[in-house]
Design an enzyme around this catalytic site. Structure first.
Site, PDB file in Angstrom:
ATOM      1  N   ASP A 126       1.764  11.380  27.111  1.00  0.00           N
ATOM      2  CA  ASP A 126       1.742  10.438  25.989  1.00  0.00           C
ATOM      3  C   ASP A 126       3.048  10.596  25.230  1.00  0.00           C
ATOM      4  O   ASP A 126       3.278  11.624  24.588  1.00  0.00           O
ATOM      5  CB  ASP A 126       0.547  10.715  25.075  1.00  0.00           C
ATOM      6  CG  ASP A 126       0.301   9.595  24.071  1.00  0.00           C
ATOM      7  OD1 ASP A 126       1.241   8.824  23.802  1.00  0.00           O
ATOM      8  OD2 ASP A 126      -0.823   9.496  23.554  1.00  0.00           O
ATOM      9  N   ARG A 128       4.190   8.489  22.816  1.00  0.00           N
ATOM     10  CA  ARG A 128       4.198   7.679  21.599  1.00  0.00           C
ATOM     11  C   ARG A 128       4.569   8.495  20.366  1.00  0.00           C
ATOM     12  O   ARG A 128       4.293   9.685  20.284  1.00  0.00           O
ATOM     13  CB  ARG A 128       2.839   7.016  21.391  1.00  0.00           C
ATOM     14  CG  ARG A 128       2.514   5.959  22.423  1.00  0.00           C
ATOM     15  CD  ARG A 128       1.118   5.424  22.264  1.00  0.00           C
ATOM     16  NE  ARG A 128       0.114   6.448  22.550  1.00  0.00           N
ATOM     17  CZ  ARG A 128      -1.201   6.218  22.517  1.00  0.00           C
ATOM     18  NH1 ARG A 128      -1.656   5.026  22.188  1.00  0.00           N
ATOM     19  NH2 ARG A 128      -2.047   7.186  22.809  1.00  0.00           N
TER      20      ARG A 128
END
Length: 209
Positions: A126, A128
């Protein structure tokens, strides 16, 4: 992170009339949007979602993920509540971009799960970031939020970015035969608060995934 407010306008939707606010990251030029409804600057906690862009799920009706379902549920919940805000963040494919996401889908078609596919492409599970959320909410006058998410890492990241998250609100929708394994992997490998329907092998899970 330095965020520049650009403009606002009305946005009629099937769920109700929102106000759309445009923002730009000054260092990268990346654009983000906030959709707001009702009185959100009173100081009372606001129902909110930080939703990362998913072209395939949000616009192309993909059933491989739960993103489009969550977007609709979040907007519907805000409208029913009469007040709230959705931050639409331009970080496709958990931060790896659209074309790399298609490459990851190809690996998933060959048997990799969503985490393994990203890692085989040389990315983290991930990628982000949520640093842009606090200045966006601050501009809108939002002091605290009730965050619609199943992801404890998102709660932690937003809190560390300076957002006062007073409650996590479950948003578990859209499970279907095409995303069942994907959701099971998110629960097993990424710690999402989701019901699982099968065991997922996490023997090779990286502690920092």
């Amino acid at each position: 992170m330095s965020i520049k407010y650009i403009a606002s306008s009305k946005l009629p939707t099937p769920f109700g009339i929102f106000t759309m606010h445009g923002f730009e990251e000054e260092s990268t030029g990346k654009e983000h949007v906030a959709l707001s409804m009702g009185d959100i600057d009173s100081g009372e906690p606001v129902l909110a979602r930080a939703h990362s862009e998913c072209l395939t799920g949000d616009a192309l009706f993909s059933m491989r993920c739960d993103c489009g379902y969550q977007l609709e549920e979040a907007l519907s919940s805000i409208a029913k509540n009469g007040r709230g805000v959705l931050l639409y963040l331009r970080q496709e494919g958990r931060g790896i971009g659209l074309l790399n996401k298609i490459k990851a889908y190809n690996l998933q078609d060959q048997g990799a799960d969503t985490v393994e596919a990203n890692e085989r492409l040389g990315f983290g599970a991930d990628m982000r970031q949520y640093d842009m959320c606090q200045p966006m909410l601050e501009h809108l006058g939002v002091k605290a939020i009730r965050l619609m998410t199943n992801n404890p890492r998102k709660v932690k990241a937003l809190s560390e970015a300076g957002v006062d998250v007073v409650e996590r609100v479950s948003i578990e929708v859209g499970r279907n035969p095409h995303n069942d394994g994907y959701l099971n992997t998110k629960a097993a490998k990424l710690g999402h608060y989701l019901k699982t329907t099968a065991k997922v092998d996490i023997s090779h899970q990286d502690d920092d995934a």
